[in-house]
Motif scaffolding. Structure first.
Motif, short mmCIF file in Angstrom:
data_model
loop_
_atom_site.label_atom_id
_atom_site.label_comp_id
_atom_site.label_asym_id
_atom_site.label_seq_id
_atom_site.Cartn_x
_atom_site.Cartn_y
_atom_site.Cartn_z
N ASN A 19 0.83 -1.20 0.00
CA ASN A 19 0.00 0.00 0.00
C ASN A 19 0.87 1.25 0.00
O ASN A 19 1.96 1.27 0.55
N GLN A 20 0.36 2.31 -0.60
CA GLN A 20 1.06 3.59 -0.58
C GLN A 20 0.64 4.37 0.67
O GLN A 20 -0.47 4.19 1.16
N PRO A 21 1.47 5.27 1.16
CA PRO A 21 2.84 5.48 0.72
C PRO A 21 3.79 4.43 1.31
O PRO A 21 3.44 3.79 2.31
N ALA A 32 10.32 5.55 -7.96
CA ALA A 32 8.97 5.84 -7.45
C ALA A 32 8.16 6.62 -8.47
O ALA A 32 6.94 6.40 -8.60
N LEU A 48 4.43 6.14 -7.11
CA LEU A 48 4.43 5.84 -5.68
C LEU A 48 4.61 7.10 -4.85
O LEU A 48 5.33 8.02 -5.25
N ASN A 49 3.98 7.12 -3.69
CA ASN A 49 4.26 8.14 -2.69
C ASN A 49 5.29 7.57 -1.72
O ASN A 49 5.11 6.47 -1.19
N SER A 63 5.00 14.02 -4.05
CA SER A 63 4.90 12.58 -3.82
C SER A 63 6.13 11.99 -3.11
O SER A 63 6.19 10.78 -2.88
#
Length: 223
Positions: A52-54, A75, A80-81, A132
């Protein structure tokens, strides 16, 4: 301790400490080692696990900022965070990180700007490199880490056990285990049996994986 610039086998630079005959990155290739150990076996492993992000990352040995730079662009590819914390007891100087020239060597648009920003932001404050990607650089020794269930991923990039055995003990890996969330992962270039045993002793599940160029194996530990 005296620090000298050193060109590695893939053309990328690192810092050499002649008094202890140790480098910040592998002499067989700084870029190749970082991409294999920390990006492929660490970050991409989490991505493949549908994390899961972040993704929250702790780097043990921020050093030249290379791992942070590569993580930023990896990323970006995956949207992605990232919440990134880099621990460093002895920060590199402006002249040293500029001489590394990693932004230019990476040959990606905007890499030099990002690399400069990574080093120019203030220490001890969480700052957005972009929206991000949050970065906090902390100047302290690894023994001072007190985080509890904070990180998804640890880049363990300390100097080798040959020159700093105290950083590869059960005491340190207990701190790393505590800092990780459940199912969190620690990756390192090291593969010594004593390191693997210390990781297992504190509760990690440990895998021996193919190492980067010049090294047969590396370790990945999961909480």
């Amino acid at each position: 301790m005296k620090r000298e610039l050193f060109k590695t086998a893939d053309g990328s630079m690192t810092i050499h400490l002649p008094e202890i005959d140790e480098q910040y990155h592998s002499k067989h290739g700084a870029f190749q080692e970082a991409k294999h150990v920390f990006i492929k076996m660490g970050l991409q492993h989490l991505i493949n696990r549908n994390e899961n992000q972040p993704i929250s990352i702790l780097e043990i040995g921020f050093g030249t900022g290379l791992n942070c730079l590569l993580t930023f662009f990896e990323a970006q590819k995956s949207n992605l965070n990232i919440d990134y914390v880099g621990i460093e007891a002895y920060p590199v100087s402006l002249n040293e990180w500029k001489a590394m020239d990693y932004g230019n060597l990476l040959n990606v648009e905007g890499a030099t700007t990002i690399y400069n920003k990574i080093h120019q932001i203030e220490w001890e404050k969480k700052i957005g490199i972009e929206t991000s990607f949050l970065l906090k650089k902390e100047e302290k020794k690894f023994e001072a880490i007190t985080d509890d269930s904070v990180y998804n991923l640890i880049y363990f990039d300390a100097f080798g056990a040959r020159v700093q055995p105290e950083l590869w003990t059960e005491t340190i890996f207990e701190l790393m285990y505590k800092a990780l969330k459940t199912k969190g992962v620690l990756v390192t270039y090291a593969a010594k049996g004593s390191v693997r045993r210390a990781m297992k002793a504190v509760g990690f599940s440990v895998e021996r994986l193919e190492g980067p160029p010049g090294k047969r194996e590396m370790l990945r530990a999961t909480k």
